[in-house]
Design a protein around this motif. Structure first.
Motif, mmCIF file in Angstrom:
data_model
loop_
_atom_site.group_PDB
_atom_site.id
_atom_site.type_symbol
_atom_site.label_atom_id
_atom_site.label_comp_id
_atom_site.label_asym_id
_atom_site.label_seq_id
_atom_site.Cartn_x
_atom_site.Cartn_y
_atom_site.Cartn_z
ATOM 1 N N ARG A 262 55.567 23.983 19.477
ATOM 2 C CA ARG A 262 56.049 24.680 20.665
ATOM 3 C C ARG A 262 56.738 25.992 20.289
ATOM 4 O O ARG A 262 56.499 27.039 20.884
ATOM 5 C CB ARG A 262 57.011 23.777 21.438
ATOM 6 N N ASP A 263 57.572 25.920 19.266
ATOM 7 C CA ASP A 263 58.315 27.104 18.844
ATOM 8 C C ASP A 263 57.384 28.171 18.284
ATOM 9 O O ASP A 263 57.506 29.357 18.604
ATOM 10 C CB ASP A 263 59.357 26.705 17.799
ATOM 11 N N LEU B 91 50.697 18.944 23.168
ATOM 12 C CA LEU B 91 50.790 19.927 22.088
ATOM 13 C C LEU B 91 50.295 19.341 20.769
ATOM 14 O O LEU B 91 49.550 19.995 20.030
ATOM 15 C CB LEU B 91 52.230 20.407 21.938
ATOM 16 N N SER B 92 50.698 18.115 20.469
ATOM 17 C CA SER B 92 50.265 17.482 19.217
ATOM 18 C C SER B 92 48.757 17.276 19.212
ATOM 19 O O SER B 92 48.093 17.498 18.194
ATOM 20 C CB SER B 92 50.983 16.143 19.038
ATOM 21 N N SER C 104 55.546 19.134 13.705
ATOM 22 C CA SER C 104 55.963 18.314 14.840
ATOM 23 C C SER C 104 55.646 19.055 16.135
ATOM 24 O O SER C 104 55.325 20.254 16.129
ATOM 25 C CB SER C 104 57.457 18.035 14.755
ATOM 26 N N ALA C 105 55.753 18.344 17.259
ATOM 27 C CA ALA C 105 55.519 18.973 18.554
ATOM 28 C C ALA C 105 56.514 20.108 18.793
ATOM 29 O O ALA C 105 56.158 21.152 19.347
ATOM 30 C CB ALA C 105 55.611 17.924 19.658
ATOM 31 N N ALA C 106 57.756 19.911 18.359
ATOM 32 C CA ALA C 106 58.779 20.957 18.531
ATOM 33 C C ALA C 106 58.422 22.204 17.731
ATOM 34 O O ALA C 106 58.598 23.331 18.205
ATOM 35 C CB ALA C 106 60.135 20.418 18.098
ATOM 36 N N GLN C 107 57.903 22.017 16.513
ATOM 37 C CA GLN C 107 57.509 23.163 15.689
ATOM 38 C C GLN C 107 56.303 23.882 16.292
ATOM 39 O O GLN C 107 56.225 25.112 16.259
ATOM 40 C CB GLN C 107 57.201 22.692 14.272
ATOM 41 N N ALA D 35 52.222 26.338 25.498
ATOM 42 C CA ALA D 35 53.280 25.913 24.573
ATOM 43 C C ALA D 35 54.613 25.668 25.269
ATOM 44 O O ALA D 35 55.346 24.728 24.929
ATOM 45 C CB ALA D 35 53.446 26.953 23.469
ATOM 46 N N SER E 73 53.544 18.872 27.483
ATOM 47 C CA SER E 73 54.302 17.780 26.876
ATOM 48 C C SER E 73 54.092 17.755 25.370
ATOM 49 O O SER E 73 53.152 18.378 24.847
ATOM 50 C CB SER E 73 53.854 16.446 27.472
ATOM 51 N N ASP E 74 54.942 17.014 24.685
ATOM 52 C CA ASP E 74 54.811 16.901 23.231
ATOM 53 C C ASP E 74 53.470 16.297 22.838
ATOM 54 O O ASP E 74 52.853 16.718 21.851
ATOM 55 C CB ASP E 74 55.951 16.041 22.673
ATOM 56 N N ALA E 75 53.017 15.304 23.614
ATOM 57 C CA ALA E 75 51.749 14.636 23.301
ATOM 58 C C ALA E 75 50.570 15.605 23.414
ATOM 59 O O ALA E 75 49.659 15.608 22.582
ATOM 60 C CB ALA E 75 51.545 13.440 24.229
#
Length: 238
Positions: free
Chosen positions: A47-48, A118-119, A42-45, A110, A114-116
Motif C-alpha cells: 500500500r505504501d 493488495l496481497s 506485506s500488504a502495508a508495504q 492502493a 483491502s489487504d487481501a
C-alpha cells in the motif's frame, strides 16, 4: 517479408533487451522511499509503495509494454521454426503485459483496497511478470533452437545453447509453488537475454533462414557427373 526486412527484424531482440533492462533501472531510480521486495512484502508495504510511486511504476510499466511488444515481434520472426516458437513468444509477451496491467492497477487501488486484494494483486503481478513470463520465454528458446539446428543456419552455437538454457529458464515456474526460487530469477533472465541477443545478431547478419522444407519425392539434383545439369533422381521410362 523481403530478405532485407527479415534481417531488420533482428533489431527487435535488442529493443526488448534495452527496454526491459531500462525499465528495471528507471523503476529503481525513480522510486521514492524503500524499494519493494515483492515476495516478502506485506500488504502495508504494498500500500505504501504503490500509493507513493505512481511515476516510477508508470515509467517502468511503459518501458515493459515496449519490451513485451518487441518480444512478440522478435518471436514472430522465428515462427517458421514451429508453432510452439510463436506460442512461447505470445505467452512470454502476454504475461509480461498482464504484469504491467496489474502493477498499474495496484497504483490505482492502493489507497482503498483491502489487504487481501493488495496481497493478491501483488502476488499475481509477481507471478505473471516472473515465473509465467520466463516459462513462455523458455518455450520460445527451446523450440526455436530445436528448429534452428535443423534449418541449416550457420550460427549453431546459439541454438545449442538454447537447447540447454531454454528448459533452465522455464524452470522459473517452479517458484510458484516454491517461492524461494524467485531469488534465481535474475540468472534466468540473464540466460534468456544472452540467447535473444545471440539470435538477434545472427538474424541481422543473415545467418538464420527459414525452417527446412520437406524434400519433394521428385526433387531435382545437380550432378557434377552430368556436367552440372539438373537430373531427376527418379527418371521415368520413355
Amino acid at each position: 517479408m523481403t530478405g532485407l526486412d527479415s534481417r531488420r527484424s533482428g533489431w527487435w531482440g535488442f529493443v526488448f533487451t534495452a527496454a526491459f533492462v531500462g525499465s528495471l533501472i528507471a523503476g529503481g531510480a525513480l522510486a521514492v522511499g524503500k524499494t519493494l521486495y515483492l515476495p516478502g512484502a506485506s500488504a502495508a508495504q504494498l500500500r505504501d509503495f504503490y500509493s507513493s510511486n505512481g511515476l516510477a511504476v508508470g515509467v517502468q510499466s511503459g518501458l515493459q509494454v515496449v519490451a513485451a511488444f518487441a518480444l512478440l515481434l522478435f518471436g514472430r520472426r522465428l515462427r517458421a521454426f514451429g508453432r510452439a516458437v510463436y506460442g512461447g513468444a505470445v505467452a512470454a509477451a502476454g504475461f509480461l503485459g498482464l504484469s504491467v496491467l496489474l502493477s498499474v492497477l495496484l497504483t490505482v487501488v492502493a489507497a482503498s483496497a483491502s489487504d487481501a486484494v493488495l496481497s493478491g494483486l501483488g502476488r499475481a503481478a509477481l507471478i505473471c511478470g516472473g515465473a509465467l513470463h520466463l516459462l513462455g520465454t523458455g518455450v520460445l528458446m527451446r523450440s526455436a533452437s530445436a528448429g534452428g539446428l535443423g534449418s541449416g543456419a550457420t550460427t549453431r552455437w546459439v541454438f545449442r545453447y538454447g537447447l540447454l538454457a531454454g528448459p533452465l529458464v522455464a524452470l522459473a515456474c517452479v517458484s510458484i509453488p516454491w517461492p524461494p526460487l524467485i531469488k534465481l530469477e535474475p540468472l534466468f533472465r540473464l540466460a534468456a537475454i544472452v540467447w535473444i541477443i545471440g539470435v538477434a545478431v545472427a538474424v541481422l547478419r543473415g545467418r538464420i533462414g527459414g525452417a527446412p522444407e520437406p524434400q519433394s519425392s521428385r526433387s531435382r539434383l545437380s550432378s557434377p557427373a552430368a556436367g552440372g545439369r539438373e537430373i531427376d533422381p527418379h527418371p521415368t521410362d520413355s
